[in-house]
Design a protein around this motif. Structure first.
Motif, PDB file in Angstrom:
ATOM      1  N   PRO A   1      21.041 -12.639  54.616  1.00 55.33           N
ATOM      2  CA  PRO A   1      20.591 -13.851  55.305  1.00 55.33           C
ATOM      3  C   PRO A   1      21.324 -15.086  54.790  1.00 55.33           C
ATOM      4  CG  PRO A   1      18.713 -12.521  54.608  1.00 55.33           C
ATOM      5  CD  PRO A   1      19.921 -11.928  53.965  1.00 55.33           C
TER       6      PRO A   1
ATOM      7  N   ARG B   1      20.343 -18.179  55.716  1.00 56.96           N
ATOM      8  CA  ARG B   1      19.436 -19.255  56.102  1.00 56.96           C
ATOM      9  C   ARG B   1      18.658 -19.685  54.884  1.00 56.96           C
ATOM     10  NH1 ARG B   1      15.419 -17.824  60.197  1.00 56.96           N
ATOM     11  NH2 ARG B   1      15.399 -20.005  60.802  1.00 56.96           N
TER      12      ARG B   1
ATOM     13  N   GLU C   1       8.107 -12.286  59.972  1.00 51.45           N
ATOM     14  CA  GLU C   1       9.448 -11.861  60.380  1.00 51.45           C
ATOM     15  C   GLU C   1      10.468 -12.959  60.175  1.00 51.45           C
ATOM     16  OE1 GLU C   1      10.485  -8.823  61.103  1.00 51.45           O
ATOM     17  OE2 GLU C   1       8.457  -8.289  60.512  1.00 51.45           O
ATOM     18  N   GLU C   2      10.045 -14.204  60.356  1.00 52.66           N
ATOM     19  CA  GLU C   2      10.974 -15.315  60.150  1.00 52.66           C
ATOM     20  C   GLU C   2      11.257 -15.514  58.667  1.00 52.66           C
ATOM     21  OE1 GLU C   2      11.392 -20.105  61.004  1.00 52.66           O
ATOM     22  OE2 GLU C   2       9.985 -18.908  62.184  1.00 52.66           O
TER      23      GLU C   2
ATOM     24  N   ARG D   1      11.577 -13.330  56.495  1.00 50.74           N
ATOM     25  CA  ARG D   1      12.545 -12.325  56.059  1.00 50.74           C
ATOM     26  C   ARG D   1      13.987 -12.715  56.393  1.00 50.74           C
ATOM     27  NH1 ARG D   1       8.737  -8.154  58.153  1.00 50.74           N
ATOM     28  NH2 ARG D   1       7.556  -7.363  56.382  1.00 50.74           N
ATOM     29  N   THR D   2      14.161 -13.727  57.220  1.00 53.94           N
ATOM     30  CA  THR D   2      15.519 -14.136  57.583  1.00 53.94           C
ATOM     31  C   THR D   2      16.129 -15.128  56.609  1.00 53.94           C
ATOM     32  OG1 THR D   2      14.823 -16.020  58.964  1.00 53.94           O
ATOM     33  CG2 THR D   2      14.901 -13.836  60.019  1.00 53.94           C
ATOM     34  N   TYR D   3      15.353 -15.538  55.605  1.00 57.11           N
ATOM     35  CA  TYR D   3      15.866 -16.519  54.645  1.00 57.11           C
ATOM     36  C   TYR D   3      16.439 -15.835  53.419  1.00 57.11           C
ATOM     37  CZ  TYR D   3      13.456 -20.053  57.414  1.00 57.11           C
ATOM     38  OH  TYR D   3      13.048 -20.852  58.442  1.00 57.11           O
TER      39      TYR D   3
END
Length: 343
Positions: A162, A164, A201-202, A204-206
């Protein structure tokens, strides 16, 4: 041809992005590097600011083509059987310069591979006498291990790490500027005050969470708990100062998942007007000082810019540039570190 075998491997690597002392931006790139005899091949080809074709932001079809070329399952992109080994991190233009080499089957054993005639190339044809990397290679790789390493990228491509960052702090203006700077260099960034409201879920994108200095211990603990519940592998950054280049450098360091032993820059300390730097190979090192005055204005000073040999170095710094609350950013092409000046 070469009699001895070299070992071949792959490892994650990074071209560090950042906000430079002159205000320019440098783009962040994640890529897979070639490890030859246990050491990044890039380090053996002088101090280049370059990335391999196996970059994480390359579209899947193009990435697959690059891998198949290295396996000699696709045609070389350049005449005379030459392949791009490293290229410009900002674009794919040959005019910017690229490290190329001939990749071929070993004439003595068709199962094995040979990389030879490394050169710096800026046009379709190459002059090996003038532009060749004399003394580098040829490398002879055992076919089984070579195909196995590259085959992993085709059989089960590893998901990109990720890129982010979640920004949490009290000074909204600083966070907005930081988010804009990160997006400019290719890193996604969002701002929040309450991570518990962010969907799992968001979260986990970092790849990293950056805390401002005014964030309380209780707030930090709640954020950590929210991420722990997701099982996400996230790095935490404690913002040293409300200075955008410093915060960007801290986040770049946190996002670097390459093995420490395969980085150029491995250590930075700053104390009593000196900087202590350790590098693993000969490379260009830049030191920039950032100082906050009594009115919280930022003063930027370019303190050092030179090539250092592998090892530890002590560098005397301009006393006026590092007085009061000040910080040092050390940068090589692949790594960046930040340290506060301790007195």
């Amino acid at each position: 041809m070469c009699a001895e075998y070299a070992t071949f491997g792959l490892a994650p690597a990074m071209r560090a992005g950042g906000v430079l002392a002159n205000g320019d931006y440098q783009v962040h790139r994640d890529f897979t590097d070639f490890i030859v005899d246990g050491r990044p091949l890039l380090f053996q080809l002088s101090d280049l600011d370059a990335v391999s074709p196996l970059a994480s932001d390359v579209p899947p079809a193009i990435f697959t083509t690059h891998v198949r070329r290295l396996l000699l399952e696709a045609e070389p992109p350049l005449p005379e059987g030459r392949f791009v080994i490293y290229g410009c991190p900002e674009c794919e233009s040959l005019e910017c310069g690229a490290v190329t080499a001939v990749i071929e089957r070993d004439p003595e054993n068709a199962e094995d591979y040979i990389w030879r005639d490394f050169a710096w190339q800026t046009q379709e044809e190459v002059d090996l006498e003038r532009d060749g990397y004399h003394g580098i290679g040829p490398f002879r790789f055992r076919g089984e291990g070579y195909r196995s390493e590259l085959g992993r990228l085709l059989a089960a491509p590893e998901p990109a790490l990720p890129r982010r960052v979640l920004l949490i702090g009290a000074r909204v203006a600083v966070l907005a500027k930081l988010a804009a700077a990160l997006r400019t260099i290719g890193i996604g960034a969002e701002i929040t005050q309450d991570a518990s409201a962010v969907p799992t879920e968001e979260l986990r994108t970092y790849g990293a969470v950056a805390f401002g200095r005014a964030v309380t211990d209780t707030q930090r603990a709640l954020v950590r708990e929210a991420f722990e519940r997701t099982g996400a592998d996230v790095a935490y950054v404690e913002g040293l100062a409300p200075i955008i280049p410093i915060l960007v450098a801290q986040i770049e360091d946190a996002l670097d998942r390459s093995p420490v032993e395969q980085r150029r820059l491995t250590r930075l300390v700053a104390a009593d007007g000196e900087a202590g730097v350790e590098v693993t190979s000969t490379c260009r090192v830049q030191l920039t000082g950032y100082r906050l005055d009594r009115l919280y204005r930022t003063h930027t000073h370019e303190l050092f810019d030179d090539v250092l040999e592998a090892g530890r170095h002590r560098i005397a710094l301009d006393a006026k540039a590092v007085k009061g609350e000040s910080y040092i950013v050390a940068r090589t092409t692949d790594s960046v570190l930040v340290a506060p000046m301790v007195r």
